[in-house]
Enzyme design. Structure first.
Site, mmCIF file in Angstrom:
data_model
loop_
_atom_site.group_PDB
_atom_site.id
_atom_site.type_symbol
_atom_site.label_atom_id
_atom_site.label_comp_id
_atom_site.label_asym_id
_atom_site.label_seq_id
_atom_site.Cartn_x
_atom_site.Cartn_y
_atom_site.Cartn_z
ATOM 1 N N ASP A 1 -12.161 -9.993 -1.059
ATOM 2 C CA ASP A 1 -13.485 -10.059 -0.443
ATOM 3 C C ASP A 1 -14.369 -9.080 -1.198
ATOM 4 O OD1 ASP A 1 -12.617 -7.612 0.792
ATOM 5 O OD2 ASP A 1 -12.251 -8.608 2.712
ATOM 6 N N GLU B 1 -6.122 -10.678 -1.239
ATOM 7 C CA GLU B 1 -6.976 -10.388 -0.061
ATOM 8 C C GLU B 1 -8.436 -10.268 -0.483
ATOM 9 O OE1 GLU B 1 -5.495 -7.010 2.172
ATOM 10 O OE2 GLU B 1 -3.416 -7.633 1.955
ATOM 11 N N ASN C 1 2.200 -5.255 -3.097
ATOM 12 C CA ASN C 1 0.804 -5.591 -2.806
ATOM 13 C C ASN C 1 0.005 -4.316 -2.536
ATOM 14 O OD1 ASN C 1 -1.053 -7.859 -2.120
ATOM 15 N ND2 ASN C 1 -1.018 -7.027 -0.043
ATOM 16 N N HIS D 1 -10.197 -5.812 -2.442
ATOM 17 C CA HIS D 1 -11.284 -5.547 -1.489
ATOM 18 C C HIS D 1 -12.394 -4.842 -2.282
ATOM 19 C CE1 HIS D 1 -9.009 -6.997 1.867
ATOM 20 N NE2 HIS D 1 -7.994 -6.201 1.575
ATOM 21 N N GLU E 1 0.809 -1.238 0.000
ATOM 22 C CA GLU E 1 0.000 0.000 0.000
ATOM 23 C C GLU E 1 0.834 1.276 0.000
ATOM 24 O OE1 GLU E 1 -2.893 -0.412 3.171
ATOM 25 O OE2 GLU E 1 -3.534 -2.367 2.434
HETATM 26 O O1 G3I Z 1 -4.165 -6.844 18.944
HETATM 27 C C1 G3I Z 1 -5.190 -5.996 19.446
HETATM 28 C C2 G3I Z 1 -5.765 -6.545 20.718
HETATM 29 O O2 G3I Z 1 -4.759 -6.559 21.686
HETATM 30 C C3 G3I Z 1 -6.930 -5.665 21.129
HETATM 31 O O3 G3I Z 1 -7.536 -6.215 22.266
HETATM 32 C C4 G3I Z 1 -7.975 -5.555 20.031
HETATM 33 C C5 G3I Z 1 -9.118 -4.636 20.404
HETATM 34 O O4 G3I Z 1 -9.660 -4.007 19.273
HETATM 35 O O5 G3I Z 1 -7.345 -5.046 18.888
HETATM 36 C C6 G3I Z 1 -6.302 -5.887 18.394
HETATM 37 O O6 G3I Z 1 -5.750 -5.333 17.245
HETATM 38 C C7 G3I Z 1 -6.560 -5.393 16.068
HETATM 39 C C8 G3I Z 1 -5.836 -6.258 15.040
HETATM 40 O O7 G3I Z 1 -6.539 -6.226 13.817
HETATM 41 C C9 G3I Z 1 -5.713 -7.713 15.496
HETATM 42 O O8 G3I Z 1 -6.961 -8.285 15.685
HETATM 43 C C10 G3I Z 1 -6.703 -3.986 15.550
HETATM 44 O O9 G3I Z 1 -7.496 -3.220 16.439
HETATM 45 C C11 G3I Z 1 -7.344 -3.997 14.173
HETATM 46 O O10 G3I Z 1 -7.318 -2.689 13.638
HETATM 47 C C12 G3I Z 1 -6.589 -4.927 13.256
HETATM 48 O O11 G3I Z 1 -7.257 -4.952 12.006
HETATM 49 C C13 G3I Z 1 -6.531 -5.508 10.941
HETATM 50 C C14 G3I Z 1 -6.265 -4.460 9.861
HETATM 51 O O12 G3I Z 1 -5.578 -5.050 8.782
HETATM 52 C C15 G3I Z 1 -5.433 -3.307 10.405
HETATM 53 O O13 G3I Z 1 -4.928 -2.505 9.386
HETATM 54 C C16 G3I Z 1 -7.356 -6.621 10.344
HETATM 55 O O14 G3I Z 1 -7.507 -7.671 11.296
HETATM 56 C C17 G3I Z 1 -6.656 -7.166 9.089
HETATM 57 O O15 G3I Z 1 -7.513 -8.085 8.457
HETATM 58 C C18 G3I Z 1 -6.372 -6.004 8.142
HETATM 59 O O16 G3I Z 1 -5.720 -6.507 7.006
HETATM 60 C C19 G3I Z 1 -5.366 -5.541 5.999
HETATM 61 C C20 G3I Z 1 -4.116 -6.037 5.315
HETATM 62 O O17 G3I Z 1 -3.095 -6.285 6.251
HETATM 63 C C21 G3I Z 1 -3.638 -5.053 4.253
HETATM 64 N N1 G3I Z 1 -4.702 -4.739 3.325
HETATM 65 C C22 G3I Z 1 -5.962 -4.316 3.914
HETATM 66 C C23 G3I Z 1 -6.451 -5.343 4.934
HETATM 67 C C24 G3I Z 1 -7.803 -4.958 5.485
HETATM 68 O O18 G3I Z 1 -7.704 -3.782 6.245
#
Ligand code: G3I
Length: 322
Positions: free
Chosen positions: A241, A239, A172, A208, A131
């Site tokens: 969806d 990725e 990516n 996405h 990105e």
């Molecule tokens: O690890 C913490 C945890 O300690 C806490 O209790 C919890 C409460 O909200 O949050 C946890 O962190 C979250 C993390 O995922 C792990 O679950 C973050 O808040 C959350 O923002 C994070 O979201 C991820 C996102 O990337 C962040 O940018 C998504 O799961 C993940 O699927 C998403 O993946 C990205 C790709 O890497 C890049 N392309 C876009 C894609 C979708 O956003």
């Protein structure tokens, strides 16, 4: 037959899914995830990101990443490793550090040599840079670009190639599945990296997408062809969806979603360099979308109760490489 089996029979290397550590205690979920007829490849959705893997400088934490790498190994699934250089989920010691070109170069080299070295031999591919583009195709402002300019691309790809010469190295991004300014930006990045004498093997199209607004198959094919023409040997949907922008979904909406999934599958099968498709988790139960886009979702092939949706069934009709 199931998704990975069909994908392979049609000439792809895999059909895969992202997963995340917190989901691995859900037995019903894991039983489907580890079925290699269904998924031949997995990607850690979070575990290998900088924030988790090098939370403070020089201190590496591989437990979560290893859990998913080990799962792939036990099941005989390919692992796509994700991701090394990204502006998001970057610890503040990196994003807010006061760097010179020399010190940030060292930080990037240290991160990549350690992480890629740790997973050497386990990653089919690495998303080396993620990105890096704005929607208009210009470079996104981030700490790497601010300090190093566009030289950070080749720096990252060279470090990754040195640490694991056998991993396929990808750029990516999202909204690069069809032609336009951002796709042209990707072509520029591929050329930039190659001109600097670094290895770049692939372009990952996150995909996405939105139900009813999925790019046409021909535009998807043109985008892929442009990446191949720029010099990568493979492309993949990394990725995928396809979300509803408003819920609840309707029966006709689910049919449209099925057609949209089929269009992506057909586009991949029509491009010889397209080696695989990964969905960004397989069930609506664990999708990232509702947390990011309030009121949107239902983007995946299985519903909240792990029941297959019309989009799952539709895929059957559309596998078969021309
Ligand atoms: O690890 C913490 C945890 O300690 C806490 O209790 C919890 C409460 O909200 O949050 C946890 O962190 C979250 C993390 O995922 C792990 O679950 C973050 O808040 C959350 O923002 C994070 O979201 C991820 C996102 O990337 C962040 O940018 C998504 O799961 C993940 O699927 C998403 O993946 C990205 C790709 O890497 C890049 N392309 C876009 C894609 C979708 O956003």
């Amino acid at each position: 037959a199931q998704l990975n089996k069909l994908a392979k029979a049609a000439g792809l290397l895999y059909f895969g899914s992202a997963t995340d550590n917190g989901e691995l205690t859900d037995t019903n979920y894991v039983n489907i995830l580890k079925d290699t007829d269904e998924f031949g490849q997995i990607t850690p959705g979070n575990a290998q990101k900088w924030q988790y893997i090098e939370p403070s400088q020089g201190s590496f934490s591989y437990t979560s990443g290893d859990q998913i790498a080990d799962l792939a190994k036990e099941n005989g699934q390919l692992l796509r490793c994700h991701t090394l250089v990204w502006y998001s989920q970057l610890p503040s010691w990196v994003s807010s550090g006061s760097w010179t070109e020399a010190t940030l170069t060292s930080v990037v080299n240290t991160h990549i040599s350690n992480v890629v070295g740790h997973y050497k031999g386990q990653c089919y591919a690495w998303d080396v840079v993620n990105e890096a583009l704005n929607e208009d195709g210009t470079y996104r402002t981030n700490v790497f670009y601010n300090v190093l300019g566009d030289s950070y691309f080749a720096l990252a790809f060279k470090a990754a190639a040195a640490a694991d010469p056998d991993a396929k190295l990808y750029y990516n991004d999202y909204n690069i599945e069809s032609t336009g300014a951002k796709q042209a930006g990707v072509v520029k990045i591929v050329s930039l990296v190659k001109d600097a004498g670094a290895k770049i093997d692939g372009v990952g199209m996150q995909a996405h997408l939105i139900v009813g607004s999925t790019p046409s198959q021909s535009s998807q094919q043109s985008a892929m062809a442009s990446y191949v023409a720029a010099g990568v040997t493979e492309v993949a949907y990394t990725e995928l969806d396809i979300r509803f922008s408003s819920l609840p979904s309707t029966d006709s909406g689910l049919q449209q979603q099925a057609a949209d999934y089929a269009s992506v599958t057909k586009a991949c099968l029509a491009e010889a360099a397209c080696i695989g498709i990964t969905i960004w988790d397989y069930t609506d139960k664990y999708s990232w979308i509702p947390n990011t886009f309030s009121g949107q979702g239902d983007a995946l092939l299985y519903d909240f109760d792990l029941v297959k949706k019309p989009a799952w069934t539709a895929r059957h009709y559309d596998f078969g490489r021309d």
